[in-house]
Design a protein around this motif. Structure first.
Motif, PDB file in Angstrom:
ATOM      1  N   LYS A  57      64.818  50.311   3.759  1.00 17.69           N
ATOM      2  CA  LYS A  57      65.452  49.299   2.913  1.00 17.69           C
ATOM      3  C   LYS A  57      66.164  48.260   3.765  1.00 17.69           C
ATOM      4  CE  LYS A  57      66.147  52.011  -1.205  1.00 17.69           C
ATOM      5  NZ  LYS A  57      67.080  52.675  -2.088  1.00 17.69           N
ATOM      6  N   GLU A  58      66.900  48.765   4.767  1.00 19.27           N
ATOM      7  CA  GLU A  58      67.623  47.811   5.626  1.00 19.27           C
ATOM      8  C   GLU A  58      66.664  46.864   6.313  1.00 19.27           C
ATOM      9  OE1 GLU A  58      70.880  47.316   6.040  1.00 19.27           O
ATOM     10  OE2 GLU A  58      71.215  48.796   4.474  1.00 19.27           O
ATOM     11  N   GLU A  62      66.542  42.844   6.123  1.00 17.32           N
ATOM     12  CA  GLU A  62      66.634  41.987   7.305  1.00 17.32           C
ATOM     13  C   GLU A  62      65.482  41.002   7.356  1.00 17.32           C
ATOM     14  OE1 GLU A  62      70.092  43.016   8.524  1.00 17.32           O
ATOM     15  OE2 GLU A  62      68.878  41.660   9.728  1.00 17.32           O
ATOM     16  N   GLU A  63      64.313  41.487   7.002  1.00 20.50           N
ATOM     17  CA  GLU A  63      63.127  40.646   7.200  1.00 20.50           C
ATOM     18  C   GLU A  63      62.991  39.564   6.161  1.00 20.50           C
ATOM     19  OE1 GLU A  63      60.351  44.287   8.791  1.00 20.50           O
ATOM     20  OE2 GLU A  63      59.851  43.221   6.936  1.00 20.50           O
TER      21      GLU A  63
ATOM     22  N   ARG B 276      70.410  44.243  -3.465  1.00 18.98           N
ATOM     23  CA  ARG B 276      69.611  45.144  -2.638  1.00 18.98           C
ATOM     24  C   ARG B 276      68.313  45.504  -3.324  1.00 18.98           C
ATOM     25  NH1 ARG B 276      72.341  47.522   1.628  1.00 18.98           N
ATOM     26  NH2 ARG B 276      70.772  49.148   1.754  1.00 18.98           N
ATOM     27  N   GLU B 277      68.461  45.854  -4.606  1.00 20.02           N
ATOM     28  CA  GLU B 277      67.269  46.242  -5.353  1.00 20.02           C
ATOM     29  C   GLU B 277      66.272  45.111  -5.398  1.00 20.02           C
ATOM     30  OE1 GLU B 277      68.872  48.693  -8.871  1.00 20.02           O
ATOM     31  OE2 GLU B 277      67.204  47.444  -9.599  1.00 20.02           O
ATOM     32  N   ALA B 278      66.770  43.901  -5.598  1.00 19.45           N
ATOM     33  CA  ALA B 278      65.866  42.765  -5.736  1.00 19.45           C
ATOM     34  C   ALA B 278      65.106  42.526  -4.443  1.00 19.45           C
ATOM     35  CB  ALA B 278      66.658  41.523  -6.115  1.00 19.45           C
ATOM     36  N   ILE B 279      65.819  42.550  -3.314  1.00 23.28           N
ATOM     37  CA  ILE B 279      65.137  42.238  -2.065  1.00 23.28           C
ATOM     38  C   ILE B 279      64.174  43.359  -1.686  1.00 23.28           C
ATOM     39  CG2 ILE B 279      65.446  41.704   0.354  1.00 23.28           C
ATOM     40  CD1 ILE B 279      68.106  40.577  -0.270  1.00 23.28           C
TER      41      ILE B 279
END
Lengths: 468, 545
Positions: A57-58, A62-63, B276-279
């Motif tokens: 996820k991180e 970042e990307e 966070r969920e969206a990305i």
């Protein structure tokens, strides 16, 4: 009670294996095997068939690169550089330092410069200040607003009228106030952008019919009638509307109102009429297209117009029968500044006192229309009594950009010689049916014979020299 | 007779009446009676009459006279179906415009208390105003002006934060000058011939005021949001908007066609989770990455009085590379030591906020809105905004009012009036809030915000509170459904720099009195008996700044 249940079970058990038919045993065996299989198979989730780890996820976060907030606009985008007007935008206008005769502002009745209107506005300013500091519901209603509303409803001979503080927002808030999800709206293709935004906000079904084509509309209404017969329960709660403009801003022609009213009663649809360009222009007393055709105003369910053209103020109004006429732009927005309302009242006074101005205006429009016929390379779009005409290129070069540049060069040529015209502006990507590039020529009551002569000769010179 | 003329509806039409719960069909014997009576009634047109029949139609004798009466429901408790304007005769079989159940609230609650809204003024909406008195002969269906003017009503409802709603002084003079020179209307759009030199000057001034590169102005604050959010985001973009955003932001978001996700009010954890969920997951179903993410928030929320948590939001936005759209309708001019809005209040850099939007209606005493930000943003809006192409530009005197008042706030006119007003507003807001809280009312929102919502909870109390306050010559605003949830109605006070301490004290004492009358002191934190004590200054000396 348990005894009663137990006894038949005992009896059943002893009798089972011996007396059960074969197919019964086979069926039960298959079912047991199926259950065992299901118990041991993997669970299958429809959503999220995989779970990401925290690190993944991180990495994704970042990307991820978003697009820039707005795309870059090139320096020579045609709409980027505005013409700057120094001084009032009245009959004689100073654009980019050059003094010109104004053939491009929608000042049909010449009231932008009227002394009486200005005096009334000043008096109102001394009494109320400038702003209203609140929406209509929360101490933003002034007696001037109420007076203007009653004057407008008297003038238009309807039951009620309400004022909006912004012309664009008037029809764009009125349509969603009545038409909700599930309703059906029939709209003309040449409807202006504010109508399109109102339709989008209403979330109803939109059906476009060809511009001023009553057969097309009738065909659609008949289709809808068939649908209604198939599903009468739904038809009983589906409202149907027709939205048309009195005088179209994009094509400068008039809608066939009597035929529309006939269709209204035959197919049971309501009519919403947008009269921004025809209010104060058409009709014996300037009441718009209903007076022009002699249609009873009660037949139209809602008339909406903005006060920025003939009334030379700011804002808009809606009038009709006394239903709940208010849209979002009325309830949730600050009300019109009182001095602008006072200016509109005075303009309305002037309109009522002197109904001859409408005939004079229409004569001038016809004069200009005739004079512009036969311009080399340009064709007129519109009817003779329309005050805002379009001049389109007779032969398009194929690319909209080069057409626009050509027309812009004509505009600049004319501005150099003291005649202010303008290019008709549209949002290319947002319009549903984009009109072709054109010049906008507006006739006001203040134009004299010499002004018109000068303008016409200027345009003809420009056309012949620049359009080969 | 059962039908007294006074209970007939005013317009004289025969309308459906609600039988008082007792249907004649209940009584078996009456059923046959009713039916034969119905036949008669079709001729007379009056279905309600005393039924006195010694013998029925079938010859069954009654031993005693049979008397029943159904008096027509009087206007006050009636569920009004009669008074809504009817359709035209020719349009009776059209699909009705309003379904009955849709406007249950409107017909039964709103109409009864609607004299508390749309009160007409006949003067400047300053710290004190003049209201036109109006009465209703038919329970708020129509209003009649009595001709009297209620003078010097204390105004706690207008958005007049810095007191620029005045008809005298430098702003009014400048606006008068411009009216004489330029007139009132413009009659053209910005891209055609509506771009006056005053507009250009206004935009440069706004950019300087906010500390950003450039700005663009529009004629209406509501329309600024609803026309520019669609220009900034489209399909494939994500809008994260606060739960309690204003109707204009919601409309703009809907018109843009982007996906909208709502996070809990001012709740940074909820926002972060959504980001966070969206990305991580991208667009729904296709999982393509989002084109851009725009967070839409307001500076001060007018119904809650809360201030956005801007430092945390900017940190989040930088971490997740989203863009921030800040609607400072209520906070521009009203917050911050220099009056530059919520960015100034937190002492942050205006360049961190991507799109700063605000209105001129509230603190500047004019009308209209603006958007400010980087030069590329404004250039894009100048060519692609709906308002620039299709809507007429701002009226010249309004522009002038904004220019003069903004220069006054910045101190560029050579006086300290603007600066003083900003400080006065901050003091007034804190003072008013603290006093109200001490009295025992429930007040929502941040202690620095000049918008003070006081909870009333019950819709009927809006009417009681507002009417009692008006009797004591104070005008307040009550807000109910649909702007707030139906059981969380509130009264909203807007403090102004033009309110002096005396005015505020008088208002506070009256609010306390009415609060006791209507039973509004719900707070369980501090309970102070207010009626017995007199309001001498030395008791509350410590609160006064």
């Amino acid at each position: 009670m348990w005894n009663m249940v137990a006894v038949p079970r005992e009896a059943a058990r002893t009798a089972t294996i011996q007396s059960a038919p074969a197919y019964h045993l086979i069926l039960e065996g298959i079912l047991i095997l199926w259950i065992i299989r299901l118990l041991f198979s993997k669970t299958y989730k429809l959503h999220d068939t995989f779970k990401l780890t925290e690190k993944e996820k991180e990495d994704l976060i970042e990307e991820w690169q978003p697009e820039p907030l707005v795309p870059l606009v090139s320096k020579d985008h045609p709409s980027l550089n505005y013409d700057v007007v120094t001084g009032p935008p009245t009959h004689k206008i100073i654009i980019n330092g050059k003094e010109c005769i104004n053939f491009a502002s929608f000042n049909f009745l010449g009231l932008l410069d009227n002394e009486r209107v200005k005096q009334k506005a000043l008096a109102s300013l001394k009494k109320y200040g400038v702003g209203t500091c609140g929406p209509r519901g929360f101490y933003g209603t002034f007696d001037v607003h109420l007076e203007l509303e009653s004057r407008l409803s008297n003038f238009m001979k309807t039951e009620e009228a309400i004022i909006y503080s912004y012309g664009f927002a008037t029809i764009a808030s009125a349509i969603p106030a009545y038409s909700k999800r599930g309703d059906i709206i029939f709209v003309d293709e040449a409807a202006c952008f504010s109508i399109q935004k109102g339709l989008q906000a209403s979330r109803s079904f939109i059906k476009y019919f060809k511009h001023n084509d009553m057969e097309d509309l009738e065909r659609m209404l008949k289709e809808q009638e068939l649908e209604d017969h198939k599903n009468p329960r739904k038809a009983r709660v589906t409202r149907k509307f027709i939205v048309v403009e009195g005088l179209y801003i994009n094509t400068a022609d008039i809608c066939p109102l009597p035929q529309l009213v006939k269709m209204k009663y035959r197919y049971k649809v309501r009519i919403f009429l947008e009269e921004s360009m025809s209010f104060g222009v058409l009709g014996e007393h300037g009441r718009g297209v209903t007076e022009h055709f002699g249609v009873n105003i009660d037949d139209i369910d809602l008339i909406s117009a903005n006060m920025e053209n003939a009334l030379a103020s700011i804002g808009g109004f809606c009038c009709g029968r006394s239903f709940r006429l208010s849209g979002q732009g009325y309830c949730f927005s600050a009300s019109l500044p009182p001095m602008l309302a006072a200016a509109a009242i005075e303009a309305l006074n002037i309109m009522e006192e002197d109904p001859d101005i409408f005939t004079v205006l229409r004569e001038k429009c016809k004069h200009v229309y005739k004079a512009l016929q036969g311009t080399p390379g340009l064709k007129i779009v519109g009817v003779p009594c329309a005050p805002a005409l379009h001049l389109q290129l007779e032969r398009s070069s194929g690319s909209r950009e080069s057409d626009m540049r050509l027309l812009r060069s004509i505009v600049e040529y004319c501005m150099d010689r003291g005649v202010a015209l303008t290019l008709a502006r549209y949002l290319e990507k947002e319009e549903r049916f984009l009109p072709s590039p054109s010049l906008r020529v507006v006739v006001t009551i203040e134009h004299t014979e010499e002004d018109i002569e000068k303008a016409v000769s200027c345009v003809q010179e420009a056309a012949s020299s620049l359009l080969k | 007779m059962t039908e007294s003329p006074s209970t007939k509806p005013a317009n004289g039409d025969v309308c459906q009446r609600v039988k008082n719960g007792l249907k004649p069909e209940r009584n078996g014997l009456a059923k046959s009676l009713y039916r034969c009576h119905e036949k008669k009634s079709k001729h007379h047109g009056q279905p309600e009459e005393e039924e006195v029949n010694a013998t029925s139609h079938h010859g069954v004798p009654y031993s005693r006279p049979f008397v029943e009466s159904y008096e027509q429901t009087p206007m006050l408790p009636a569920i009004e179906r009669c008074n809504i304007a009817g359709e035209k005769e020719e349009q009776r079989d059209f699909v009705p415009l309003y379904q009955d159940f849709e406007n249950f609230y409107t017909r039964n609650i709103y109409i009864r208390i609607r004299d508390n809204w749309n009160r007409p003024l006949c003067g400047v909406p300053g710290a004190k105003m003049d209201l036109l008195e109006r009465t209703s002969p038919d329970y708020n269906w129509t209003f009649v002006r009595s001709g009297r003017v209620l003078q010097d009503v204390i105004n706690l409802g207008s958005y007049n934060y810095l007191g620029f709603a005045e008809n005298k002084g430098p702003c009014a003079d400048a606006a008068a000058e411009i009216t004489k020179k330029y007139g009132v209307g413009v009659a053209s759009t910005r891209q055609e011939l509506g771009n006056l030199d005053r507009h250009e000057e206004l935009e440069k001034l706004v950019a300087r005021f906010l500390g950003v590169e450039s700005a663009m102005s529009f004629g209406m604050g509501f329309a600024t949001n609803s026309m520019n959010i669609p220009a900034l985001s489209g399909k494939g973009c994500l809008l994260l908007s606060d739960e309690l955003n204003h109707a204009s932001l919601v409309l703009g978001a809907r018109l843009s066609g982007s996906t909208i996700r709502v996070f809990k009010h001012n709740n940074m954890q909820s926002l972060e989770k959504l980001l966070r969920e969206a990305i991580v997951h991208g667009q729904p179903r296709t999982h393509r990455p989002w084109k851009k993410i725009l967070i839409v928030v307001e500076g001060i929320y007018s119904m809650e009085g809360s201030i956005v948590r801007l430092p945390e939001m900017i940190a989040l936005k930088k971490r997740y590379k989203a863009y921030l759209y800040l609607d400072e309708a209520h906070s521009i001019g009203a917050l911050g030591p220099r009056g530059r809005g919520v960015v100034d209040y937190f002492g942050l850099d205006p360049c961190d906020v991507d799109v700063m939007m605000g209105t001129f209606t509230k603190s500047f005493g004019a009308a209209g809105g603006y958007i400010a930000g980087k030069r590329e943003l404004i250039e894009y809006l100048r060519s692609h905004s709906h308002s620039a192409v299709y809507a007429s530009s701002m009226s010249p005197p309004v522009v002038e009012q904004v220019i003069t008042s903004m220069k006054c706030i910045m101190g560029e006119d050579g006086t300290t009036i603007g600066c003083d007003r900003v400080h006065q507003l901050a003091k007034n807001a804190v003072y008013f809030r603290r006093k109200l809280q001490k009295m025992g009312f429930i007040i929502y929102g941040n202690e620095d915000s000049p918008v003070v919502p006081m909870m009333l909870y019950m819709p009927a109390k809006i009417a009681a509170f507002s009417r009692e306050m008006l009797k004591r010559n104070i005008g307040v605003v009550g807000v109910g459904f649909p702007a707030t949830p139906i059981i969380e109605s509130r009264a909203r006070f807007c403090i102004s720099a033009a309110h002096t301490k005396d005015v505020l004290d008088r208002a506070l004492s009256v609010i306390s009195e009415v609060g006791d009358l209507v039973n509004l002191k719900y707070s369980r934190q501090k309970i102070q008996p207010s009626v017995a004590r007199s309001f001498d200054d030395n008791v509350f000396e410590d609160i006064d700044d």
